[in-house]
Enzyme design. Structure first.
Site, mmCIF file in Angstrom:
data_model
loop_
_atom_site.group_PDB
_atom_site.id
_atom_site.type_symbol
_atom_site.label_atom_id
_atom_site.label_comp_id
_atom_site.label_asym_id
_atom_site.label_seq_id
_atom_site.Cartn_x
_atom_site.Cartn_y
_atom_site.Cartn_z
ATOM 1 C CG HIS A 76 -1.500 1.337 1.596
ATOM 2 N ND1 HIS A 76 -2.529 1.918 0.899
ATOM 3 C CD2 HIS A 76 -1.175 2.214 2.578
ATOM 4 C CE1 HIS A 76 -2.817 3.103 1.445
ATOM 5 N NE2 HIS A 76 -2.000 3.307 2.473
ATOM 6 C CG ASP A 105 6.531 19.124 -25.600
ATOM 7 O OD1 ASP A 105 6.745 18.610 -24.491
ATOM 8 O OD2 ASP A 105 5.815 18.602 -26.471
ATOM 9 C CD1 TRP A 141 6.822 2.967 4.304
ATOM 10 C CD2 TRP A 141 7.983 3.821 2.588
ATOM 11 N NE1 TRP A 141 7.187 4.245 4.633
ATOM 12 C CE2 TRP A 141 7.898 4.798 3.599
ATOM 13 C CE3 TRP A 141 8.671 4.142 1.416
ATOM 14 C CZ2 TRP A 141 8.477 6.060 3.482
ATOM 15 C CZ3 TRP A 141 9.244 5.397 1.304
ATOM 16 C CH2 TRP A 141 9.140 6.341 2.321
ATOM 17 C CB SER A 168 10.595 6.396 -13.819
ATOM 18 O OG SER A 168 9.509 7.266 -13.924
ATOM 19 C CB SER A 169 11.860 9.608 -9.772
ATOM 20 O OG SER A 169 10.766 8.875 -9.371
ATOM 21 C CG HIS A 252 12.947 14.341 6.354
ATOM 22 N ND1 HIS A 252 11.870 13.946 7.105
ATOM 23 C CD2 HIS A 252 12.825 15.674 6.225
ATOM 24 C CE1 HIS A 252 11.152 15.010 7.438
ATOM 25 N NE2 HIS A 252 11.703 16.065 6.917
ATOM 26 C CD GLU A 254 9.906 10.093 -2.045
ATOM 27 O OE1 GLU A 254 10.847 10.456 -2.773
ATOM 28 O OE2 GLU A 254 8.783 9.754 -2.477
ATOM 29 C CE1 TYR A 256 9.126 19.169 4.579
ATOM 30 C CE2 TYR A 256 11.095 17.850 4.885
ATOM 31 C CZ TYR A 256 10.065 18.588 5.411
ATOM 32 O OH TYR A 256 9.966 18.731 6.755
ATOM 33 C CB SER A 267 1.206 29.081 -3.900
ATOM 34 O OG SER A 267 1.734 28.546 -2.731
ATOM 35 C CG HIS A 301 13.049 13.790 12.164
ATOM 36 N ND1 HIS A 301 13.032 15.048 11.627
ATOM 37 C CD2 HIS A 301 12.408 13.016 11.268
ATOM 38 C CE1 HIS A 301 12.407 15.030 10.472
ATOM 39 N NE2 HIS A 301 12.025 13.806 10.221
ATOM 40 C CG HIS A 302 12.254 9.709 9.548
ATOM 41 N ND1 HIS A 302 10.924 9.656 9.196
ATOM 42 C CD2 HIS A 302 12.748 10.827 8.964
ATOM 43 C CE1 HIS A 302 10.634 10.693 8.424
ATOM 44 N NE2 HIS A 302 11.718 11.419 8.266
ATOM 45 C CB THR A 327 6.204 24.782 7.363
ATOM 46 O OG1 THR A 327 7.346 24.001 7.036
ATOM 47 C CG2 THR A 327 4.976 24.104 6.828
ATOM 48 C CE LYS A 330 6.649 26.868 0.924
ATOM 49 N NZ LYS A 330 6.185 27.537 -0.282
ATOM 50 N NE ARG A 449 4.114 2.765 10.969
ATOM 51 C CZ ARG A 449 5.048 3.380 10.241
ATOM 52 N NH1 ARG A 449 6.078 3.966 10.827
ATOM 53 N NH2 ARG A 449 4.957 3.430 8.936
#
Lengths: 534, 219
Positions: A76, A105, A141, A168-169, A252, A254, A256, A267, A301-302, A327, A330, A449
């Site tokens: 998932h 293009d 994951w 690809s990315s 991390h 990722e 963002y 915005s 921090h993860h 943040t 924003k 979890r």
């Protein structure tokens, strides 16, 4: 082909399905492919979420085996992150960036085709692991060794799929950067670009910096499993904690990567429906750059609970909390944009407002998680699950919905059904909170979890959460219906579509012709949405 | 009208194409560099461990005659932890789970292992020290983790560790945990068992012939 003069081919689409879609080098068609693919993946990943919530409806084991449950949580996440959210934002980038900066293009159209067509193959491979001996990867994951190395035959297929997604990315990101840096119409200076373009430029740099690091980590997993290296194997002198450092150095930034383009979309939408220019455009750009920079120096921090030196924990805590400053800039800018604006509440604006409120809740729970002593309690509980679903579902996904409603008339030439759109929003916003809000309490009470069963004191909140989950899932079928109906027909959209909309994309007719801005548009203050005046 | 536009247009496109290729080349180089950086994190992590003593890396191994230590009145609690990897069919335990030791004084920690499988196995122990910075003040003179350990089927073996904690240990550390995990050394075990089999059955058999052939080909 590019030498054909402008007048000749206003709507000169390639003939035949293969030529039009499989061999496409047109940014709009590739954008559509990305978006349709992402929607499909959203429902595949969503179906897995439904299985998870069904199993968690009541305590005890009801529907699936624990191993299968773990495969569901793992796949998932991989499908939603790499298959739904990221490709959807790339789809938006393909469609909108050339239109917003006055380019004909994307810079590298053939590579654009390639970077899309890798995805269906990568995901066929990833999803096929569910049907292999030993099942799909079930270690989460985050692919932590040694658990992930115990995956059955599917291990190498999943790893190879992740390699392909990374390629690809990276190609997509290179294309975005080259387009933005080289293809802008004369007069479209960097500080006049729409914020969506800015956020994507920075996102693309993040992608280029971290996707190869993930590829490195995956390669090390592969050699540990098949070629007897010991990068992460304690018996051979390696350290599994090293993997966590490498993974989160990717992971991390990722997160963002998945939220900065959302900031860009919001915005664009809020000024349109507040009928005021974006407040603090330049500070928005700097805030985005700051967030991107900070994302590289907060990864640990993860993993506060791996047993880090105290000094490192304090550093990572404070650095993480610092992210709330840009943040906050924003969020306050969005609020200031709406302040005394002539606001109307069409569906894109509703989703944008839902985003501002609910993403901020996700930001606050993130701040709570950053506190080291508190994190030892919250770590690996449903509080974390609630936190990242607030930032990813009510954050990224809501922004994607908002953006879809906002630009759908430009893409299809028709207005969507506003009444159904509003229903879609209100049902989504109610049920997404029924789904995820109780999970905060479950986590604070200590429910771990990635476990298919739980002790009975968690029963009520889990049932509530599951009901919210099923209803939220069903509500998303409305989205498919609305988009489908809009693509088929409906009230004809004007070029500007929205009364307060400004920006180059609204100067071309709706639907946007197959080829746009073959000759660069003239840029002046009347068409530019943001930025410095000339 | 079209003719007037073609020239600056084509020129602009050619310039853009060149710029795009340059951007592409640079970004591909950055991507490859970042792929390398992912691997560079391994040596960087090694350096980090050496500096901080993380992962038991600070522990010094010295010969018993070379110790230069002085004693201190301060006492700390030592805790002993023993783990067996799931691939190894041994029982491995610390004799005492905790002990009070004086800083600077040579002490012995006792562990025992029993091979409960029905064949000889060679095991290899990996250690760690918590809190990580304590490992910088940890000195071992003798440890079963220095060498591979062979246990015959059912054999029991005492495994002592001789060590002392340097009196320079920071005051805020009041207890130290020493942890061992035993892993099976699969290649060494296989080699040992194959060699043992060959010794027992001295008659030629197909396996031996194959081995001889290989050796002959090697020469």
């Amino acid at each position: 082909m590019t030498t054909i003069t402008h007048e000749d081919h206003h709507d000169h689409k390639p003939q035949g399905f293969l030529n039009r879609w499989v061999f496409s080098t047109n940014h709009k068609d590739i954008g559509t492919l990305y978006l349709v693919f992402a929607l499909l993946m959203f429902f595949i990943g969503g179906a897995m979420a439904m299985i998870i919530r069904a199993e968690l409806f009541m305590p005890g084991m009801q529907l699936v085996q624990p191993e299968f449950f773990n495969q569901m949580t793992t796949v998932h996440a991989l499908v939603m992150v790499f298959g739904a959210v990221m490709p959807a934002f790339v789809g938006f980038a393909n469609w909108m960036i050339p239109l917003m900066i006055g380019a004909p293009d994307m810079a590298l159209p053939r590579m654009n085709n390639w970077s899309f067509w890798i995805l269906p193959f990568a995901f066929t491979m990833l999803v096929s692991t569910l049907f292999m001996d030993g099942g799909a990867p079930a270690g989460g994951w985050t692919l932590y060794p040694p658990l992930v190395l115990q995956t059955g035959d599917s291990f190498i297929f999943a790893m190879f799929a992740i390699h392909m997604l990374g390629i690809s990315s990276i190609m997509g990101a290179i294309n975005v950067i080259a387009t933005i840096l080289n293809m802008r119409a004369p007069g479209m200076t960097l500080l006049r670009m729409p914020l969506f373009v800015w956020t994507w430029l920075i996102t693309a740099f993040l992608l280029i910096a971290v996707m190869p690091v993930l590829a490195g980590a995956v390669t090390m997993l592969i050699t540990d499993r098949f070629f007897l290296t010991s990068f992460f194997n304690a018996a051979g002198g390696g350290d599994p904690v090293l993997f966590q450092h490498i993974f989160w150095f990717f992971g991390h930034p990722e997160v963002y990567i998945m939220i900065l383009p959302a900031f860009g979309i919001i915005s664009e939408i809020i000024p349109t429906f507040a009928r005021k220019p974006l407040f603090g455009y330049t500070s928005m750009v700097y805030a985005t750059v700051s967030i991107a920079f900070l994302s590289f120096i907060v990864w640990a921090h993860h993993m506060f609970t791996v047993g880090m030196p105290l000094g490192a924990e304090i550093y990572f805590m404070l650095a993480t909390m610092m992210i709330s400053i840009p943040t906050g800039v924003k969020v306050f800018n969005w609020i200031a944009t709406m302040w005394r604006g002539s606001m109307t509440f069409e569906t894109p604006m509703l989703f944008a407002l839902g985003f501002v409120v609910l993403f901020t809740i996700g930001g606050f729970s993130g701040l709570m998680l950053a506190i080291v002593p508190a994190d030892f309690q919250y770590h690996d509980t449903y509080f974390v699950v609630a936190h990242f679903h607030y930032v990813l579902v009510t954050g990224s996904v809501f922004a994607l919905m908002a953006g879809t409603y906002y630009w759908l008339p430009k893409w299809t030439g028709h207005m969507y059904n506003e009444r159904l759109g509003k229903w879609h929003f209100w049902l989504s916003v109610v049920f997404v909170n029924v789904l995820f809000f109780p999970q905060h309490y479950l986590g604070l009470a200590g429910m771990p979890r990635r476990i298919p069963d739980y002790s009975p004191q968690f029963a009520d909140f889990n049932m509530l959460s599951s009901i919210g989950g099923f209803a939220f899932g069903l509500t998303q079928l409305m989205f498919v219906y609305i988009v489908w109906k809009c693509a088929r027909g409906g009230e004809t959209a004007t070029a500007q579509v929205w009364e307060g909309a400004k920006g180059l994309e609204w100067t071309v007719p709706s639907p946007a012709p197959f080829h746009t801005f073959e000759t660069p548009p003239k840029i002046d203050d009347s068409v530019v949405a943001h930025g410095n005046h000339m | 009208m079209a003719d007037q536009q073609v020239d600056p247009q084509t020129e602009r496109k050619a310039v853009q194409r060149k710029a795009n290729r340059r951007t592409l080349r640079r970004l591909i180089l950055i991507s490859i560099g970042m792929f390398g950086f992912g691997f560079a994190m391994w040596p960087l992590y090694e350096i980090f461990c050496d500096v901080t003593g993380f992962g038991g890396r600070g522990v010094q191994e010295v010969a018993a005659d070379d110790i230069q230590h002085y004693q201190d009145q301060r006492e700390i609690t030592m805790r002993f932890d023993a783990t067996v990897n799931s691939g190894l069919n041994w029982q491995f335990e610390a004799v005492d789970s905790a002990k009070t030791v004086q800083l600077g004084k040579l002490s012995v920690a006792s562990y025992t292992s029993i091979n409960i499988s029905d064949e000889p196995v060679i095991g290899h122990a990996v250690f760690n020290v918590a809190p990580p910075e304590a490992s910088l003040y940890f000195v071992k003179t003798e440890c079963f983790c220095f060498t591979e350990q062979l246990l015959l089927a059912g054999e029991k073996k005492d495994m002592p560790v001789t060590y002392y904690i340097s009196p320079d240990l920071p005051d805020d550390i009041e207890s130290i945990t020493l942890s061992y995990t035993f892993f099976k050394n699969i290649p060494a075990t296989l080699a040992y068992n194959n060699a043992a089999k060959k010794e027992i059955s001295n008659q030629p058999n197909p396996n031996n012939i194959t081995t001889n052939d290989t050796r002959a080909r090697g020469e």
